[in-house]
Design a protein around this motif. Structure first.
Motif, short mmCIF file in Angstrom:
data_model
loop_
_atom_site.label_atom_id
_atom_site.label_comp_id
_atom_site.label_asym_id
_atom_site.label_seq_id
_atom_site.Cartn_x
_atom_site.Cartn_y
_atom_site.Cartn_z
N THR A 42 0.74 -0.66 0.29
CA THR A 42 0.15 0.15 -0.06
C THR A 42 0.68 1.29 0.11
N ALA A 43 2.29 1.20 0.85
CA ALA A 43 2.53 2.17 0.37
C ALA A 43 3.31 2.26 -0.52
N ALA A 44 3.64 1.16 -1.49
CA ALA A 44 4.40 1.49 -1.84
C ALA A 44 3.83 2.27 -3.11
N ILE A 45 1.71 1.88 -3.68
CA ILE A 45 1.24 2.14 -4.74
C ILE A 45 1.41 3.69 -4.14
N ALA A 46 1.01 4.22 -3.05
CA ALA A 46 1.19 5.59 -2.40
C ALA A 46 1.93 6.18 -2.85
N VAL A 47 3.11 5.80 -2.96
CA VAL A 47 4.69 6.64 -3.86
C VAL A 47 4.05 6.29 -5.09
N ALA A 48 3.87 5.32 -5.98
CA ALA A 48 3.60 5.53 -7.58
C ALA A 48 3.01 6.64 -7.82
N GLY A 62 -17.49 0.07 -16.69
CA GLY A 62 -17.80 1.67 -17.07
C GLY A 62 -19.82 1.98 -17.39
N ALA A 63 -20.10 0.55 -17.95
CA ALA A 63 -21.33 0.92 -17.83
C ALA A 63 -22.72 1.42 -16.61
N TYR A 64 -21.92 1.12 -15.34
CA TYR A 64 -22.22 1.13 -14.17
C TYR A 64 -21.98 2.51 -13.75
N GLY A 65 -20.92 3.50 -13.66
CA GLY A 65 -19.79 3.88 -13.27
C GLY A 65 -19.22 3.62 -12.36
N VAL A 66 -18.53 1.94 -12.32
CA VAL A 66 -17.88 1.80 -11.42
C VAL A 66 -16.10 1.99 -11.94
N ALA A 67 -16.11 3.23 -11.12
CA ALA A 67 -14.84 3.25 -11.26
C ALA A 67 -13.44 2.63 -10.13
N LEU A 68 -11.96 3.10 -10.23
CA LEU A 68 -10.99 3.42 -9.25
C LEU A 68 -10.43 4.68 -9.21
N ASN A 69 -10.25 5.29 -8.64
CA ASN A 69 -9.92 6.70 -8.36
C ASN A 69 -7.63 7.02 -8.41
N THR A 70 -7.15 6.47 -8.77
CA THR A 70 -5.85 6.60 -7.86
C THR A 70 -5.20 7.33 -7.91
N ASP A 71 -5.91 9.28 -7.97
CA ASP A 71 -5.08 10.18 -7.91
C ASP A 71 -4.64 10.54 -6.85
N ALA A 72 -4.03 11.56 -6.55
CA ALA A 72 -3.74 12.79 -5.84
C ALA A 72 -3.98 12.86 -4.13
N PHE A 73 -5.16 12.49 -4.18
CA PHE A 73 -6.58 12.96 -3.00
C PHE A 73 -6.64 11.67 -2.64
N ALA A 74 -5.93 10.61 -2.40
CA ALA A 74 -6.08 9.05 -2.23
C ALA A 74 -4.85 9.04 -1.83
N VAL A 75 -3.37 9.71 -1.97
CA VAL A 75 -2.19 9.33 -1.34
C VAL A 75 -1.89 9.46 0.78
N PRO A 76 -2.55 10.49 0.35
CA PRO A 76 -2.03 10.61 2.54
C PRO A 76 -2.68 9.46 2.80
N PHE A 77 -4.49 9.42 2.48
CA PHE A 77 -4.94 7.97 2.99
C PHE A 77 -4.02 6.82 3.12
N LEU A 78 -3.99 6.69 2.24
CA LEU A 78 -3.03 5.38 2.02
C LEU A 78 -2.02 5.34 2.60
N LEU A 79 -1.76 6.00 2.56
CA LEU A 79 0.01 6.42 3.30
C LEU A 79 -0.92 6.45 5.29
N LEU A 80 -1.57 6.62 5.04
CA LEU A 80 -2.04 6.43 6.64
C LEU A 80 -2.76 4.96 7.59
N ASN A 81 -3.26 4.27 6.22
CA ASN A 81 -3.45 2.82 6.33
C ASN A 81 -2.33 2.16 6.34
N VAL A 231 -7.13 4.58 11.81
CA VAL A 231 -7.84 5.30 10.34
C VAL A 231 -9.18 4.31 9.76
N VAL A 232 -9.99 3.61 10.94
CA VAL A 232 -11.40 3.24 10.58
C VAL A 232 -11.73 4.22 9.77
N VAL A 233 -12.18 5.50 10.33
CA VAL A 233 -13.33 7.27 10.18
C VAL A 233 -12.75 7.34 9.18
#
Length: 499
Positions: A42-48, A62-81, A231-233
């Motif tokens: 998880t830490a490696a993914i955050a750095v990447a 895509g037809a149902y709008g199911v996607a993942l956002n591996t963007d900068a917004f997620a980085v601090p939360f992933l590092l925290l996890n 981290v759970v909250v």
């Protein structure tokens, strides 16, 4: 990096904790190492992500709008996890953990990582349920009668609000034909917005929807409390911040709820006489501050969660949870220093991570909100000042492992927890690395000193006049109070959003 390869890496990373948990069930001696492997991944993914090595969006359905956002917004939360889960594993390295703790930790870790990157309501519902069930089983792991009721209460409240969340998601899909967060931004259904918010507010531990925190932390083992507050909250606050930034109508509502949560938590933290409950009330307050800014909230959650996890991990070594007479109880260095550093980081003292987080938060707020945050921070400092009077125990002390003692074995724990050391090092490194990005470091440091002095003065005022003994606060933590609080918040949201 080819798009298909990046997609496979992201999916493999999200599946890794669940596969590792299955393997750990078959080969228990590998459980600790597999847990650390998941955290490192998880830490490696955050750095990447931070370095631009992964695409910002990974489409699944895509037809149902199911996607993942591996963007900068997620980085601090992933590092925290990664940090909090690693610290919990390292903290327990020299002592056995009850039951399938590490298996549940890996499942929880996987659910949390997914919650930080999903951008559709159905995937978010599934991951929050995984997180909720894992947290329920972890709370229950001490197997006491009291913990059974507290865990069931958490599960019942969580299932109730997530059912409402699912109804809101269905209403959005009926109107917009998509489960994406963008569909939430364009929906005209006030009921859908209110139902979705009710679910996320409870998972975030905000305002009346977060009243489950104090009792749950009081009964849960220290490791579980570190996970819950650390981290759970954030599994609820991360999507809430995404929605707050993308749905203009929700911004003022979430800001108001954040301020109310911050004030409620500070008032009860100042009055509570139990150390773990004080920390839990502080979590309710700090998550309110996280909710004030979609831009700065992620970094604030990282700094707070890292410090709070350290505080809960050392709480297991407290001589007593009663704050009365705290100044007469000497603390060993392995407790005294982490307690001081973690608390000072939450208050916002340089050069710790909390200082940069508060400076970043204040920089993006209007002047009235900035003043309110400063005053609330003084209240936080006054609450934590109750910990700072304990003398430092000069001679080294080790902490005996209760389970080892029951078997007649001498297996003392180290004076310093390696998990706590990891978190303290993270607070220092993150804080030092963030200093060049602070717009006016001298002004921010002066404000931090003012907050610390004001909090210390408020603490002595409350102690000198014995106001805590005369202060009466309502009992808000019964099961009926939790249900009533959620109902009040839901009704209030309907009224406000209809205006």
């Amino acid at each position: 990096m080819p798009a298909l390869s990046a997609k496979a890496i992201v999916i493999g990373w999200l599946l890794l904790p669940f596969l590792a948990a299955f393997l750990a069930a078959v080969l228990p001696p590998l459980a600790r190492w597999l847990s650390l492997l998941c955290c490192l991944a998880t830490a490696a993914i955050a750095v990447a992500i931070q370095l631009g090595g992964l695409p910002a969006t990974v489409e699944l359905l895509g037809a149902y709008g199911v996607a993942l956002n591996t963007d900068a917004f997620a980085v601090p939360f992933l590092l925290l996890n990664a940090l909090v889960c690693s610290a919990v594993v390292l903290d327990s390295w020299r002592r056995p953990l009850p039951g399938p703790f590490l298996l549940l930790l890996m499942v929880l870790h996987g659910g949390l990582s997914t919650a930080f990157v999903v951008i559709d309501l159905i995937s978010l519902y599934v991951t929050l349920e995984v997180v909720g069930i894992s947290a329920f089983l972890l709370i229950l792991i001490s197997r006491s009668d009291r913990s059974l009721w507290v865990a069931l209460r958490y599960l019942l409240i969580g299932n109730t609000v997530m059912t409402l969340f699912l109804i809101g998601a269905a209403l959005v899909y009926l109107e917009r034909g998509s489960f994406r967060f963008e569909a939430v931004a364009s929906t005209t259904s006030v009921a859908a917005l209110a139902l979705i918010l009710v679910g996320l507010l409870m998972k975030s531990g905000l305002f009346l929807s977060g009243l489950w925190l104090p009792v749950t932390h009081a009964e849960a083992p220290a490791e579980v409390s570190a996970l819950l507050s650390g981290v759970v909250v954030s599994a609820g606050i991360a999507p809430l911040l995404r929605l707050s930034g993308g749905v203009p109508a929700l911004g003022p509502v979430i800001t108001g709820l954040g301020l109310a949560s911050a004030l409620l938590g500070v008032v009860f933290a100042l009055a509570d006489a139990d150390a773990k409950r004080l920390l839990a009330w502080s979590t309710l307050s700090q998550m309110g501050l996280v909710a004030l800014s979609p831009l700065a909230g992620g970094f604030y959650a990282l700094s707070h969660g890292t410090a709070k996890a350290a505080l809960f991990l050392v709480a297991r070594r407290f001589p007593s949870r009663a704050l009365q007479g705290w100044r007469e109880r000497p603390l060993p260095a392995g407790v005294w220093w982490p307690l001081g550093i973690g608390a000072l980081s939450i208050v916002g003292l340089p050069p710790l991570a909390g200082f940069a987080a508060k400076a970043g938060l204040s920089g993006g707020l209007s002047q009235p909100l900035e003043v309110a945050v400063t005053l609330l921070s003084m209240g936080t400092a006054a609450a934590y000042a109750r910990f700072w009077g304990a003398p430092l125990l000069r001679r080294p002390a080790s902490v005996d492992c209760p389970s080892a003692g029951a078997r007649g074995e001498a297996s003392p724990e180290p004076a310093w927890s390696p998990g706590v050391l990891l978190l303290l090092l993270a607070l220092l490194l993150i804080g030092a690395a963030s200093l060049p990005w602070i717009a006016s470091p001298a002004s921010a440091a002066a404000k931090s000193a003012l907050v610390l002095l004001g909090g210390w003065g408020l603490h002595h005022l409350l102690e000198g006049e014995r106001w805590r003994e005369r202060l009466w606060l309502p009992e808000l933590e019964g099961f009926s109070d939790l249900l009533g609080g959620i109902g009040v918040v839901g009704a209030g949201l309907l009224v406000i959003l209809n205006r």
